[in-house]
Design a protein around this motif. Structure first.
Motif, PDB file in Angstrom:
ATOM      1  N   LEU A  48      53.135  22.854 -51.578  1.00  0.00           N
ATOM      2  CA  LEU A  48      52.435  22.469 -50.377  1.00  0.00           C
ATOM      3  C   LEU A  48      53.362  22.160 -49.169  1.00  0.00           C
ATOM      4  CD1 LEU A  48      49.367  20.803 -51.336  1.00  0.00           C
ATOM      5  CD2 LEU A  48      49.417  22.971 -50.273  1.00  0.00           C
ATOM      6  N   GLY A  49      54.522  21.402 -49.455  1.00  0.00           N
ATOM      7  CA  GLY A  49      55.323  21.050 -48.387  1.00  0.00           C
ATOM      8  C   GLY A  49      56.068  22.126 -47.599  1.00  0.00           C
ATOM      9  N   ALA A  50      56.634  23.235 -48.364  1.00  0.00           N
ATOM     10  CA  ALA A  50      57.264  23.980 -47.653  1.00  0.00           C
ATOM     11  C   ALA A  50      56.179  25.016 -47.076  1.00  0.00           C
ATOM     12  CB  ALA A  50      58.019  25.065 -48.770  1.00  0.00           C
ATOM     13  N   ARG A  51      54.978  25.174 -47.564  1.00  0.00           N
ATOM     14  CA  ARG A  51      54.114  26.115 -47.139  1.00  0.00           C
ATOM     15  C   ARG A  51      53.630  25.494 -45.705  1.00  0.00           C
ATOM     16  NH1 ARG A  51      48.009  26.460 -47.411  1.00  0.00           N
ATOM     17  NH2 ARG A  51      47.650  28.605 -47.450  1.00  0.00           N
ATOM     18  N   ASP A  52      53.762  24.323 -45.761  1.00  0.00           N
ATOM     19  CA  ASP A  52      53.364  23.647 -44.313  1.00  0.00           C
ATOM     20  C   ASP A  52      54.345  23.757 -43.377  1.00  0.00           C
ATOM     21  OD1 ASP A  52      51.376  22.006 -42.536  1.00  0.00           O
ATOM     22  OD2 ASP A  52      53.017  20.463 -42.551  1.00  0.00           O
ATOM     23  N   SER A  53      55.916  23.658 -43.480  1.00  0.00           N
ATOM     24  CA  SER A  53      56.822  24.023 -42.696  1.00  0.00           C
ATOM     25  C   SER A  53      57.098  25.250 -42.221  1.00  0.00           C
ATOM     26  CB  SER A  53      58.073  23.358 -43.238  1.00  0.00           C
ATOM     27  OG  SER A  53      58.387  23.941 -44.637  1.00  0.00           O
ATOM     28  N   LEU A  54      56.730  26.475 -43.302  1.00  0.00           N
ATOM     29  CA  LEU A  54      56.847  27.942 -43.082  1.00  0.00           C
ATOM     30  C   LEU A  54      55.816  28.049 -41.940  1.00  0.00           C
ATOM     31  CD1 LEU A  54      57.233  28.628 -46.751  1.00  0.00           C
ATOM     32  CD2 LEU A  54      59.012  29.245 -44.827  1.00  0.00           C
ATOM     33  N   ARG A  55      54.458  27.581 -42.079  1.00  0.00           N
ATOM     34  CA  ARG A  55      53.279  27.875 -41.253  1.00  0.00           C
ATOM     35  C   ARG A  55      53.404  27.417 -39.845  1.00  0.00           C
ATOM     36  NH1 ARG A  55      50.244  24.253 -38.649  1.00  0.00           N
ATOM     37  NH2 ARG A  55      50.571  22.348 -39.724  1.00  0.00           N
ATOM     38  N   LEU A  56      54.279  26.280 -39.971  1.00  0.00           N
ATOM     39  CA  LEU A  56      54.464  25.502 -38.496  1.00  0.00           C
ATOM     40  C   LEU A  56      55.525  26.368 -37.866  1.00  0.00           C
ATOM     41  CD1 LEU A  56      54.080  23.289 -36.471  1.00  0.00           C
ATOM     42  CD2 LEU A  56      55.654  21.768 -38.001  1.00  0.00           C
ATOM     43  N   GLU A  57      56.581  26.958 -38.567  1.00  0.00           N
ATOM     44  CA  GLU A  57      57.793  27.664 -37.943  1.00  0.00           C
ATOM     45  C   GLU A  57      56.958  28.902 -37.296  1.00  0.00           C
ATOM     46  OE1 GLU A  57      61.936  26.416 -39.805  1.00  0.00           O
ATOM     47  OE2 GLU A  57      60.708  28.277 -40.390  1.00  0.00           O
ATOM     48  N   ALA A  58      56.062  29.569 -38.012  1.00  0.00           N
ATOM     49  CA  ALA A  58      55.283  30.893 -37.639  1.00  0.00           C
ATOM     50  C   ALA A  58      54.155  30.365 -36.638  1.00  0.00           C
ATOM     51  CB  ALA A  58      54.697  31.392 -39.012  1.00  0.00           C
ATOM     52  N   GLY A  59      54.294  29.254 -36.103  1.00  0.00           N
ATOM     53  CA  GLY A  59      53.295  29.000 -35.101  1.00  0.00           C
ATOM     54  C   GLY A  59      51.527  29.051 -35.550  1.00  0.00           C
ATOM     55  N   LEU A  60      51.496  29.002 -36.756  1.00  0.00           N
ATOM     56  CA  LEU A  60      49.896  29.167 -37.193  1.00  0.00           C
ATOM     57  C   LEU A  60      49.428  28.097 -37.501  1.00  0.00           C
ATOM     58  CD1 LEU A  60      51.015  31.835 -39.888  1.00  0.00           C
ATOM     59  CD2 LEU A  60      50.213  32.289 -37.659  1.00  0.00           C
ATOM     60  N   PRO A  61      48.060  27.542 -36.772  1.00  0.00           N
ATOM     61  CA  PRO A  61      47.381  26.519 -36.669  1.00  0.00           C
ATOM     62  C   PRO A  61      46.895  26.253 -38.301  1.00  0.00           C
ATOM     63  CG  PRO A  61      45.918  28.083 -35.737  1.00  0.00           C
ATOM     64  CD  PRO A  61      47.615  28.915 -36.075  1.00  0.00           C
ATOM     65  N   LEU A  62      46.741  24.916 -38.617  1.00  0.00           N
ATOM     66  CA  LEU A  62      46.268  24.387 -39.893  1.00  0.00           C
ATOM     67  C   LEU A  62      45.003  23.641 -39.536  1.00  0.00           C
ATOM     68  CD1 LEU A  62      46.394  23.946 -42.828  1.00  0.00           C
ATOM     69  CD2 LEU A  62      47.553  21.870 -42.530  1.00  0.00           C
ATOM     70  N   TYR A  63      43.809  24.122 -40.147  1.00  0.00           N
ATOM     71  CA  TYR A  63      42.534  23.483 -39.733  1.00  0.00           C
ATOM     72  C   TYR A  63      42.375  22.059 -40.380  1.00  0.00           C
ATOM     73  CZ  TYR A  63      37.446  22.954 -38.678  1.00  0.00           C
ATOM     74  OH  TYR A  63      36.489  22.714 -38.038  1.00  0.00           O
ATOM     75  N   GLY A  64      41.784  21.278 -39.581  1.00  0.00           N
ATOM     76  CA  GLY A  64      41.501  19.827 -39.598  1.00  0.00           C
ATOM     77  C   GLY A  64      42.796  19.291 -39.042  1.00  0.00           C
ATOM     78  N   HIS A  65      43.778  19.920 -38.605  1.00  0.00           N
ATOM     79  CA  HIS A  65      44.983  19.288 -37.962  1.00  0.00           C
ATOM     80  C   HIS A  65      44.975  20.008 -36.531  1.00  0.00           C
ATOM     81  CE1 HIS A  65      46.512  17.396 -41.743  1.00  0.00           C
ATOM     82  NE2 HIS A  65      45.888  18.409 -42.239  1.00  0.00           N
ATOM     83  N   ASP A  66      45.403  21.165 -36.476  1.00  0.00           N
ATOM     84  CA  ASP A  66      45.361  21.874 -35.133  1.00  0.00           C
ATOM     85  C   ASP A  66      44.145  22.381 -34.814  1.00  0.00           C
ATOM     86  OD1 ASP A  66      48.457  21.574 -35.340  1.00  0.00           O
ATOM     87  OD2 ASP A  66      48.162  23.048 -37.110  1.00  0.00           O
ATOM     88  N   LEU A  67      43.042  22.658 -35.543  1.00  0.00           N
ATOM     89  CA  LEU A  67      41.899  23.106 -35.251  1.00  0.00           C
ATOM     90  C   LEU A  67      40.605  22.115 -35.881  1.00  0.00           C
ATOM     91  CD1 LEU A  67      42.379  26.743 -36.622  1.00  0.00           C
ATOM     92  CD2 LEU A  67      42.662  25.804 -34.247  1.00  0.00           C
TER      93      LEU A  67
END
Length: 402
Positions: free
Chosen positions: A254-273
Motif C-alpha cells: 500500500l505504501g508504494a501504491r500511495d506514492s505512485l498514485r500521488l506522483e500520478a496526480g490521482l486523488p484518493l477518496y476520503g483524503h482528496d475527495l
C-alpha cells in the motif's frame, strides 16, 4: 456472488451496523501469501493489507521501471443486471446517480465516474464497464463497477435507495482483484495470458487461465501502463505465483501504491475527495460527459454547472514542496492576512521526482501554476509552488500508441 437486492435492511442502509457474520478486520484471499513473502500487514479499509514487502522506496521505483503486483481485492466489485429490462435501461438507471455517459459505453469499454449526492458532492469515485454476463464476446448484458473498499457498503446503500427495483446489484465477494502495473506489465502478463497485449487503455475483455475465467482491463491507479484482473478467489495464490514467477514482477504494498498514485496526480477518496467536494473543485470535470452537461440531469447539476461557468471557490492543485521534509495531510495553506485559507489533502516524498510533493485545496486566486504557497505543519512553516499535475507523465497505452 451476493445478491444485494434482498439484503437485510440493516446491512443495505446502515453499513456501519455490526454484522456478527463478518469479522471487524477481514482477510484478503492472499493474506497468507502476503505474510509468507514478508508483507507487513496493517488494517486498511476493513482488511488486513500489506503496506510493504521490501520497502516503500524500492517498491515504488521497481514499479516505475518494471512491474508491480498489487492486491486490491478489498475493492467492491459490483455487477448490475436487469429484471425484465435490458442493459441499456440498467445503464440509464445508473445515470441517475453518475454524471458520465453510461448508456454510450460500448462492449468492453470502461469509464471513470463519480457517485454524487444531491448537492453535487462526491460520495465515491469508481470505474464502470459494460460487459457480457457470461464473460464471452457478444452483446453486453451487464454493467460491472469497481468502487473503493472503504466506501463499498455506503455506495451499495445509496445505490439501493436510488435505483429502481428492476435493477439487481450483485457484490462479487467471491472474486479476487489484482493490479499489475508498470512498463513491463504487458510483457509479463502476456506470457501467461496470451492476447492481453491487444487491449488498450480503458478497454477490457474476458480471458482464461488454467480453466479460470478472468476479466482483465488495461487500467490502474499508478499512472503506469498496466492491468486490473478479476478472477475467482480460490485461484488467487496460484495466479499470484504465476505472475511473480515472471522476472519483471514483484509484490508491492500500500505504501508504494500511495506514492505512485500521488506522483500520478490521482486523488484518493476520503483524503482528496469527500461529500463536500464537487467534481469541479477536484479538477475532475472530465468525468461529466458533454451529453450529461447539456441535459443537466445528474445530481447537483445546477451547482456543478455554475462552478464550471464561473469557477469554483477552491480548487485541487499540485504542490512542489521546497526542501526535503514532506508536508502531510492536514497541513494548512496560510496567508499573512487571512490565516488558514486551504489544506493539504495528500503529501509525501516522491521517489521519482526527488522531492516532496502534495495535493491541496486552495482558493482559486492561488491555483495558478507558479504561485508561491506557504504551509503550516506542526508549528513549522514550509514553502512550495503550485504545479500542474501529474507530477510524472502518465504512460498509458492508448489506441495508436506503443
Amino acid at each position: 456472488m451476493t445478491d444485494l437486492k434482498h439484503l437485510p435492511e440493516g446491512l443495505a442502509l446502515d453499513p456501519d451496523a455490526p454484522d456478527p457474520d463478518v469479522p471487524e478486520i477481514q482477510h484478503l484471499p492472499l493474506d497468507r501469501w502476503h505474510r509468507e513473502r514478508g508483507g507487513r500487514m496493517v488494517p486498511f479499509a476493513g482488511y488486513h493489507m500489506p503496506v510493504q514487502f521490501e520497502g516503500i522506496m524500492a517498491e515504488h521505483l521497481w514499479c516505475r521501471e518494471h512491474a508491480g503486483l498489487f492486491d486490491v481485492s478489498h475493492m467492491g466489485q459490483l455487477v448490475f443486471t436487469g429484471d425484465g429490462i435490458d442493459v441499456v435501461a440498467v445503464a440509464r438507471a445508473l445515470e441517475a446517480v453518475l454524471p458520465g455517459d453510461v448508456t454510450g459505453l460500448g462492449q468492453g469499454r470502461m469509464r471513470y465516474s463519480l457517485l454524487l449526492n444531491e448537492g453535487g458532492g462526491i460520495l465515491d469515485d469508481l470505474m464502470v464497464t459494460r460487459r457480457s454476463g457470461d464473460g464471452s464476446s457478444g452483446a453486453g448484458d451487464e454493467i460491472y463497477m469497481v468502487v473503493n473498499g472503504a466506501t463499498k457498503y455506503d455506495d451499495i446503500g445509496h445505490l439501493l435507495e436510488h435505483l429502481p427495483d428492476e435493477v439487481t446489484i450483485n457484490l462479487q465477494d467471491e472474486q479476487a482483484l489484482l493490479a499489475l502495473q508498470g512498463p513491463e506489465a504487458v510483457v509479463a502478463l502476456s506470457r501467461i495470458v496470451p492476447g492481453v497485449e491487444a487491449l488498450t487503455f480503458m478497454t477490457a475483455g474476458a480471458f482464461n487461465w488454467g480453466g479460470h475465467n478472468l476479466w482483465i482491463s488495461r487500467s490502474g491507479y499508478t499512472g503506469e501502463d498496466g492491468f486490473e484482473i478479476s478472477f475467482p478467489a480460490e485461484a488467487a495464490a496460484a495466479f499470484a505465483d504465476a505472475l511473480t514467477d515472471q522476472p519483471e514482477v514483484k509484490p508491492i504494498g500500500l505504501g508504494a501504491r500511495d506514492s505512485l498514485r500521488l506522483e500520478a496526480g490521482l486523488p484518493l477518496y476520503g483524503h482528496d475527495l469527500d461529500p463536500e467536494t464537487t467534481p469541479v473543485m477536484a479538477d475532475l470535470g472530465f468525468a461529466i460527459s458533454k451529453r450529461r452537461r447539456e441535459a443537466a440531469d445528474f445530481p447537483g447539476a445546477e451547482r456543478i454547472l455554475a462552478e464550471r461557468a464561473d469557477g469554483p471557490a477552491v480548487k485541487r492543485v499540485g504542490l512542489l514542496v521546497d526542501g526535503r521534509q514532506p508536508v502531510r495531510e492536514g497541513a494548512a495553506v496560510i496567508d499573512d492576512d487571512d490565516g488558514d485559507v486551504g489544506r493539504v489533502t495528500s503529501g509525501g516524498f516522491a521517489p521519482s521526482v526527488g522531492q516532496p510533493i502534495a495535493m491541496a485545496y486552495v482558493p482559486a486566486a492561488l491555483a495558478q501554476p507558479g504561485t508561491r504557497i506557504r504551509l503550516a505543519q506542526r508549528g513549522k512553516i514550509h514553502t512550495g509552488v503550485v504545479t500542474a499535475m501529474p507530477f510524472v507523465p502518465h504512460r498509458y497505452v492508448r489506441n495508436g500508441s506503443k
